[in-house]
Design an enzyme around this catalytic site. Structure first.
Site, PDB file in Angstrom:
ATOM      1  N   GLU A 130      20.127  93.612  64.085  1.00  0.00           N
ATOM      2  CA  GLU A 130      21.305  94.445  64.279  1.00  0.00           C
ATOM      3  C   GLU A 130      20.933  95.610  65.195  1.00  0.00           C
ATOM      4  OE1 GLU A 130      24.095  93.599  60.366  1.00  0.00           O
ATOM      5  OE2 GLU A 130      23.069  95.523  60.529  1.00  0.00           O
ATOM      6  N   GLY A 154      18.435  90.622  50.852  1.00  0.00           N
ATOM      7  CA  GLY A 154      17.477  90.437  51.934  1.00  0.00           C
ATOM      8  C   GLY A 154      16.952  91.758  52.464  1.00  0.00           C
ATOM      9  N   ASP A 155      17.823  92.747  52.544  1.00  0.00           N
ATOM     10  CA  ASP A 155      17.398  94.058  53.026  1.00  0.00           C
ATOM     11  C   ASP A 155      16.453  94.724  52.038  1.00  0.00           C
ATOM     12  OD1 ASP A 155      18.965  93.733  55.275  1.00  0.00           O
ATOM     13  OD2 ASP A 155      20.702  94.733  54.398  1.00  0.00           O
TER      14      ASP A 155
END
Length: 311
Positions: free
Chosen positions: A141, A252-253
Site C-alpha cells: 500500500e 495479517g497486519d
C-alpha cells in the site's frame, strides 16, 4: 528498545454494518457506522509499537477530518509522527467498508489519496533513522518508488528488510532481489509465483520460486493452518492458535508487526514466528484494525500459555 522504520499507508476505515449487503440500486438500512485508524502501514506499525518497538512510519495525510483521527491515534499511542507529512491540500486516505452482519462478508473501496505522494524523496529524508534501526518493514500500500527506496537503505546499512507483499500488485521481478523476509498469504504467494498453495509441498514449491527471485527467507501465512517458513535449507510450520474470532481484518497486519518487532529484537526465527502468531491470534478476537492490535504483555502471556516460552 528495538526500532522499526518504513514507509506505510495511512488510511481511515469508514465501516458500515447492515443486515445484508445491498444489490445494485438498493438502499439498505444499516445498524452502525464506525470510524477508525487503518491502512496496512499504520496497522503494522501500531502492532510493532504495541509489541514493544519504537516505530518510525514514513507517510502522508491531509489536515482534514479523517487526518485528525489518525493524529489522535498516534498521539494516544505515543507513536512518532516525525516522518508523517501533513498537507492542507491533500485528502487523507480512506477505506469505505460495508459489512454484512449475517455472513461477515464485506465490500471495500480503498482511496489511497495522499499515500500516493510518498516516494523516494520522503523515504530518503528519513535516512538517519535507517542507520540505527533494527528492522525495516513495508507493504504494497505504498508507491513502488517508496518500496525500492526503503529496500536500498536497508541494504545500505545492513538492516533486515521485511516486505509484506499485500495487496498484490504487478511488480518488476527484480524488486525481490535482496529481500530478507517476504510474507505473503496463500493467494499472494500464488499470484507472485504461479504456484497454487494448498499443501505444505506447495509452500515449498512457492518458496523455491521466491528464492529464484532473490528472496532470502519466505514466510507464507496460511490462516487457520498456521504459518510456513523456509530459508531454502530448513523449514518449519507454526500452528495457528484456536481463538474465538470476532473480526479478522487486521490479522495479517498484526502478524507482520509482531514479526518485525521479533526480528528487530533478534529472536531466533522459530520464536519470532510464534511471537507473530500470538500477535495475530489476539487481534482477531477484537473489532477494528489498528485498535485490535495487542500489547506486549498480552503477547508474552499467550506465548507462555500456548508454547511454553517465557521471554
Amino acid at each position: 528498545m528495538a526500532k522499526v522504520i518504513g514507509p506505510g499507508s495511512l488510511i481511515v476505515d469508514v465501516t458500515g454494518f447492515a443486515p445484508h449487503l445491498p444489490i445494485e440500486g438498493e438502499t439498505v438500512k444499516g445498524t452502525t457506522l464506525r470510524f477508525g485508524p487503518g491502512g496496512k502501514g499504520s496497522n503494522q506499525m501500531t502492532a510493532a509499537h504495541r509489541a514493544g518497538s519504537e516505530v518510525k512510519i514514513i507517510g502522508r495525510r491531509g489536515n482534514d477530518v479523517l487526518g485528525q483521527i489518525l493524529k489522535k491515534h498516534y498521539e494516544t499511542e505515543g507513536m512518532s509522527e516525525e516522518y508523517i507529512e501533513v498537507n492542507d491540500n491533500d485528502e487523507t486516505g480512506s477505506a469505505l467498508i460495508e459489512i454484512d452482519e449475517a455472513t461477515a462478508q464485506n465490500r471495500i473501496v480503498v482511496i489511497f489519496a495522499a499515500n500516493e505522494k510518498v516516494g523516494r524523496t520522503e523515504v530518503y529524508a528519513a535516512e538517519k533513522d535507517f542507520i540505527d534501526c533494527d528492522a525495516v518493514l513495508t507493504q504494497h500500500e505504498n508507491t513502488v518508488d517508496a518500496i525500492i527506496a526503503s529496500k536500498e537503505l536497508a541494504n545500505k546499512y545492513g538492516k533486515p528488510f521485511i516486505l509484506n507483499p499485500a495487496p498484490y500488485i504487478n511488480l518488476p521481478k527484480g524488486i525481490f532481489e535482496g529481500i530478507d523476509y517476504v510474507t505473503p498469504n496463500e493467494s499472494e504467494a500464488e499470484q507472485f509465483t504461479g504456484i497454487k498453495v494448498n499443501t505444505i509441498e506447495d509452500c515449498h514449491k512457492a518458496a523455491a520460486k521466491f528464492f529464484e527471485m532473490g528472496v532470502k527467507n519466505v514466510i507464507i501465512t496460511l490462516g487457520v493452518r498456521g504459518a510456513f517458513y523456509s530459508n531454502g535449507t530448513e523449514s518449519v510450520l507454526i500452528p495457528s492458535i484456536k481463538v474465538k474470532a470476532v473480526e479478522t481484518t487486521g490479522a495479517g497486519d498484526a502478524f507482520n508487526g509482531g514479526l518485525a518487532t521479533a526480528i528487530a529484537e533478534k529472536m531466533p526465527i522459530d520464536i519470532a514466528l510464534k511471537f507473530a502468531t500470538c500477535t495475530a491470534a489476539i487481534s482477531v478476537t477484537r473489532l477494528g484494525s489498528s485498535p485490535s492490535m495487542p500489547y506486549r504483555e498480552e503477547i508474552l502471556a499467550l506465548m507462555e500459555k500456548e508454547f511454553g516460552i517465557t521471554l
